[in-house]
Scaffold this motif. Sequence first.
Motif, PDB file in Angstrom:
ATOM      1  N   ALA A  89       0.845  -1.176  -0.053  1.00 38.19           N
ATOM      2  CA  ALA A  89       0.148   0.050  -0.037  1.00 38.19           C
ATOM      3  C   ALA A  89       1.070   1.206  -0.035  1.00 38.19           C
ATOM      4  CB  ALA A  89      -0.970   0.045   1.084  1.00 38.19           C
ATOM      5  N   ALA A  90       2.080   1.220   0.834  1.00 40.71           N
ATOM      6  CA  ALA A  90       2.893   2.416   0.768  1.00 40.71           C
ATOM      7  C   ALA A  90       3.527   2.513  -0.654  1.00 40.71           C
ATOM      8  CB  ALA A  90       4.125   2.120   1.838  1.00 40.71           C
ATOM      9  N   LYS A  91       3.827   1.621  -1.428  1.00 37.94           N
ATOM     10  CA  LYS A  91       4.208   1.837  -2.601  1.00 37.94           C
ATOM     11  C   LYS A  91       3.315   2.410  -3.844  1.00 37.94           C
ATOM     12  CE  LYS A  91       8.736   0.032  -2.169  1.00 37.94           C
ATOM     13  NZ  LYS A  91       9.805   0.969  -2.469  1.00 37.94           N
ATOM     14  N   PHE A  92       2.083   1.877  -3.489  1.00 42.14           N
ATOM     15  CA  PHE A  92       1.090   2.315  -4.263  1.00 42.14           C
ATOM     16  C   PHE A  92       0.717   4.074  -4.064  1.00 42.14           C
ATOM     17  CE2 PHE A  92      -3.489   3.304  -4.600  1.00 42.14           C
ATOM     18  CZ  PHE A  92      -3.541   2.964  -6.080  1.00 42.14           C
ATOM     19  N   TYR A  93       0.717   4.125  -2.823  1.00 41.86           N
ATOM     20  CA  TYR A  93       0.421   5.678  -2.480  1.00 41.86           C
ATOM     21  C   TYR A  93       1.631   6.778  -2.950  1.00 41.86           C
ATOM     22  CZ  TYR A  93      -3.223   3.981   0.530  1.00 41.86           C
ATOM     23  OH  TYR A  93      -4.342   3.214   1.286  1.00 41.86           O
ATOM     24  N   GLN A  94       2.806   6.078  -2.926  1.00 44.60           N
ATOM     25  CA  GLN A  94       4.023   6.812  -3.296  1.00 44.60           C
ATOM     26  C   GLN A  94       4.114   6.881  -4.696  1.00 44.60           C
ATOM     27  OE1 GLN A  94       7.610   4.993  -2.065  1.00 44.60           O
ATOM     28  NE2 GLN A  94       8.825   5.894  -3.769  1.00 44.60           N
ATOM     29  N   SER A  95       3.513   6.043  -5.440  1.00 42.25           N
ATOM     30  CA  SER A  95       3.646   5.891  -7.043  1.00 42.25           C
ATOM     31  C   SER A  95       2.288   6.996  -7.350  1.00 42.25           C
ATOM     32  CB  SER A  95       3.245   4.598  -7.604  1.00 42.25           C
ATOM     33  OG  SER A  95       4.353   3.632  -7.177  1.00 42.25           O
ATOM     34  N   ILE A  96       1.288   7.183  -6.598  1.00 43.31           N
ATOM     35  CA  ILE A  96       0.206   7.814  -7.174  1.00 43.31           C
ATOM     36  C   ILE A  96       0.628   9.174  -6.834  1.00 43.31           C
ATOM     37  CG2 ILE A  96      -1.949   8.605  -6.322  1.00 43.31           C
ATOM     38  CD1 ILE A  96      -2.286   6.118  -7.986  1.00 43.31           C
ATOM     39  N   MET A  97       1.371   9.707  -5.633  1.00 41.22           N
ATOM     40  CA  MET A  97       1.667  10.860  -5.392  1.00 41.22           C
ATOM     41  C   MET A  97       2.798  11.410  -6.582  1.00 41.22           C
ATOM     42  SD  MET A  97       1.362  11.379  -1.214  1.00 41.22           S
ATOM     43  CE  MET A  97       2.374   9.955  -1.041  1.00 41.22           C
ATOM     44  N   PHE A  98       3.914  10.535  -6.770  1.00 39.01           N
ATOM     45  CA  PHE A  98       4.924  10.758  -7.652  1.00 39.01           C
ATOM     46  C   PHE A  98       4.315  11.174  -8.976  1.00 39.01           C
ATOM     47  CE2 PHE A  98       9.357   9.480  -8.926  1.00 39.01           C
ATOM     48  CZ  PHE A  98       9.939  10.637  -9.027  1.00 39.01           C
ATOM     49  N   PHE A  99       3.303  10.448  -9.623  1.00 38.49           N
ATOM     50  CA  PHE A  99       2.788  10.512 -10.889  1.00 38.49           C
ATOM     51  C   PHE A  99       2.696  11.937 -11.384  1.00 38.49           C
ATOM     52  CE2 PHE A  99      -0.662  10.540 -14.019  1.00 38.49           C
ATOM     53  CZ  PHE A  99      -0.252  10.313 -15.039  1.00 38.49           C
ATOM     54  N   PRO A 100       2.136  12.854 -10.721  1.00 40.10           N
ATOM     55  CA  PRO A 100       2.117  14.305 -11.262  1.00 40.10           C
ATOM     56  C   PRO A 100       3.438  14.916 -11.506  1.00 40.10           C
ATOM     57  CG  PRO A 100       0.596  14.199  -9.187  1.00 40.10           C
ATOM     58  CD  PRO A 100       1.513  12.893  -9.451  1.00 40.10           C
ATOM     59  N   TYR A 101       4.316  14.532 -11.003  1.00 37.20           N
ATOM     60  CA  TYR A 101       5.719  15.348 -11.244  1.00 37.20           C
ATOM     61  C   TYR A 101       5.913  15.134 -12.662  1.00 37.20           C
ATOM     62  CZ  TYR A 101      10.622  16.093 -11.080  1.00 37.20           C
ATOM     63  OH  TYR A 101      12.035  16.750 -11.409  1.00 37.20           O
ATOM     64  N   PHE A 102       5.488  13.940 -13.218  1.00 35.88           N
ATOM     65  CA  PHE A 102       6.003  13.901 -14.717  1.00 35.88           C
ATOM     66  C   PHE A 102       5.256  14.177 -15.734  1.00 35.88           C
ATOM     67  CE2 PHE A 102       7.631   9.980 -12.333  1.00 35.88           C
ATOM     68  CZ  PHE A 102       8.895  10.057 -12.731  1.00 35.88           C
ATOM     69  N   LEU A 103       3.920  14.979 -15.369  1.00 34.00           N
ATOM     70  CA  LEU A 103       3.073  15.622 -16.149  1.00 34.00           C
ATOM     71  C   LEU A 103       3.577  16.977 -16.718  1.00 34.00           C
ATOM     72  CD1 LEU A 103      -0.654  15.020 -14.451  1.00 34.00           C
ATOM     73  CD2 LEU A 103       0.400  13.609 -16.347  1.00 34.00           C
ATOM     74  N   SER A 104       3.423  17.213 -17.891  1.00 36.17           N
ATOM     75  CA  SER A 104       3.716  18.672 -18.453  1.00 36.17           C
ATOM     76  C   SER A 104       2.893  19.791 -17.883  1.00 36.17           C
ATOM     77  CB  SER A 104       3.694  18.548 -19.991  1.00 36.17           C
ATOM     78  OG  SER A 104       3.774  19.847 -20.471  1.00 36.17           O
ATOM     79  N   MET A 105       3.456  20.981 -17.681  1.00 31.95           N
ATOM     80  CA  MET A 105       2.701  21.978 -17.380  1.00 31.95           C
ATOM     81  C   MET A 105       1.639  22.262 -18.145  1.00 31.95           C
ATOM     82  SD  MET A 105       2.683  23.379 -14.274  1.00 31.95           S
ATOM     83  CE  MET A 105       3.657  23.253 -12.783  1.00 31.95           C
ATOM     84  N   VAL A 106       1.524  21.933 -19.379  1.00 32.60           N
ATOM     85  CA  VAL A 106       0.607  22.116 -20.529  1.00 32.60           C
ATOM     86  C   VAL A 106      -0.768  21.468 -19.852  1.00 32.60           C
ATOM     87  CG1 VAL A 106      -0.278  22.072 -22.962  1.00 32.60           C
ATOM     88  CG2 VAL A 106       2.050  22.807 -22.103  1.00 32.60           C
ATOM     89  N   VAL A 107      -0.515  20.041 -19.614  1.00 36.35           N
ATOM     90  CA  VAL A 107      -1.420  19.001 -19.261  1.00 36.35           C
ATOM     91  C   VAL A 107      -2.067  19.400 -17.863  1.00 36.35           C
ATOM     92  CG1 VAL A 107      -2.120  16.837 -18.495  1.00 36.35           C
ATOM     93  CG2 VAL A 107      -0.195  17.084 -20.334  1.00 36.35           C
ATOM     94  N   VAL A 108      -1.193  20.100 -16.920  1.00 40.56           N
ATOM     95  CA  VAL A 108      -1.747  20.476 -15.563  1.00 40.56           C
ATOM     96  C   VAL A 108      -2.519  21.606 -15.869  1.00 40.56           C
ATOM     97  CG1 VAL A 108      -1.046  21.568 -13.506  1.00 40.56           C
ATOM     98  CG2 VAL A 108       0.313  19.619 -14.401  1.00 40.56           C
ATOM     99  N   SER A 109      -2.326  22.536 -16.855  1.00 40.19           N
ATOM    100  CA  SER A 109      -3.144  23.895 -16.952  1.00 40.19           C
ATOM    101  C   SER A 109      -4.382  23.358 -17.715  1.00 40.19           C
ATOM    102  CB  SER A 109      -2.272  24.492 -18.406  1.00 40.19           C
ATOM    103  OG  SER A 109      -2.350  24.033 -19.401  1.00 40.19           O
ATOM    104  N   TYR A 110      -4.298  22.427 -18.234  1.00 43.72           N
ATOM    105  CA  TYR A 110      -5.767  21.620 -18.792  1.00 43.72           C
ATOM    106  C   TYR A 110      -6.617  21.335 -17.867  1.00 43.72           C
ATOM    107  CZ  TYR A 110      -4.927  22.721 -23.837  1.00 43.72           C
ATOM    108  OH  TYR A 110      -4.578  23.434 -24.944  1.00 43.72           O
TER     109      TYR A 110
END
Length: 328
Positions: free
Chosen positions: A129-150
């Motif tokens: 469960a710790a690995k799962f939560y860590q991966s979920i929180m780490f995922f937004p870091y890889f998103l482009s700011m263009v995607v985040v803006s949308y």
Amino acid sequence: MITHEKRGLLSTGQNAQVRTGAKKRSMLRHLLKHKVLLLMLLPGVIFLLINNYLPMFGIIIAFKNINYVDGILGSPWVGLDNFKFLFATSDAWIITRNTVLYNFVFIILNLVIAVSVAIALNELKNKLAAKFYQSIMFFPYFLSMVVVSYLVFAFLNVEYGFINKGVLAMFGLNELNWYSEPKYWPFILPLINLWKGVGYGCVIYLAAIIGIDSEYYEAALIDGASKWQQILHITVPLIRPVIIITTILAIGGIFRSDFGLFYQTTLNSGALYPTTLVIDTYVYNALINMGNLGMSAAAGLYQSIVGFFLVLGSNWIVRKVDKDQAVF
């Protein structure tokens, strides 16, 4: 006739030459002995020179009025005129204030939340469960700011946004035009930055926590320490060197901003400039409107120099408080 004093001076000079020659031969033998390791190091050194040091030649652009006919070297020198652009304008106070305050808030929020989340994940008994939560929180870091803006636009859109149609409508409140209301963005931007960056910081601090010897916690349990006491007196003090390093590096970039965050997510709305305009976006807008490369280079050099001295100053303060915790 060579006197005894002159003979001594000649002897001293000869001995110095002998020692110098011996050092050179010793260094040569050392290089030959470790030639394989040095060859392995060579690609990294070449990459560092090309990527980090060769572009420093472009610093001269900050002191020139660049035109494409004469080129970089042939363009006329203008001294510090390009730097006056940042300080002579009426917006100088606004962009400096926004840049420093936003980054200060980002540093504090990301540090506190990332350390807290890392400690919480380390305390989870279910490691899957710790690995799962860590991966979920780490995922937004890889998103482009263009995607985040949308994504942000999907929440804040006036006509179809989730906040207007879902949250505000639920409580019977009037819809808001978020992209024309600057007073809300000092709260929105830190939340977006935190959501995107907390996972990355969490990974760094979690790695430091995992490296702590379990014997410290076992001894604390024997002494009757609670979990909160273990965190305060074992976990936090032992990861303090990592916290100090990351904080000093973050302070070094306090005059730089996440361009995508302030430009893309705000849709570069002029109505939001009082609370969202920072040095990077201001220079970019000026570059687009005026096409002056020298001003853009001057802003980048100014940010780098200030960041350099901030790192030195922060490290000096840490050295005064605790010499062993300083970076250098």
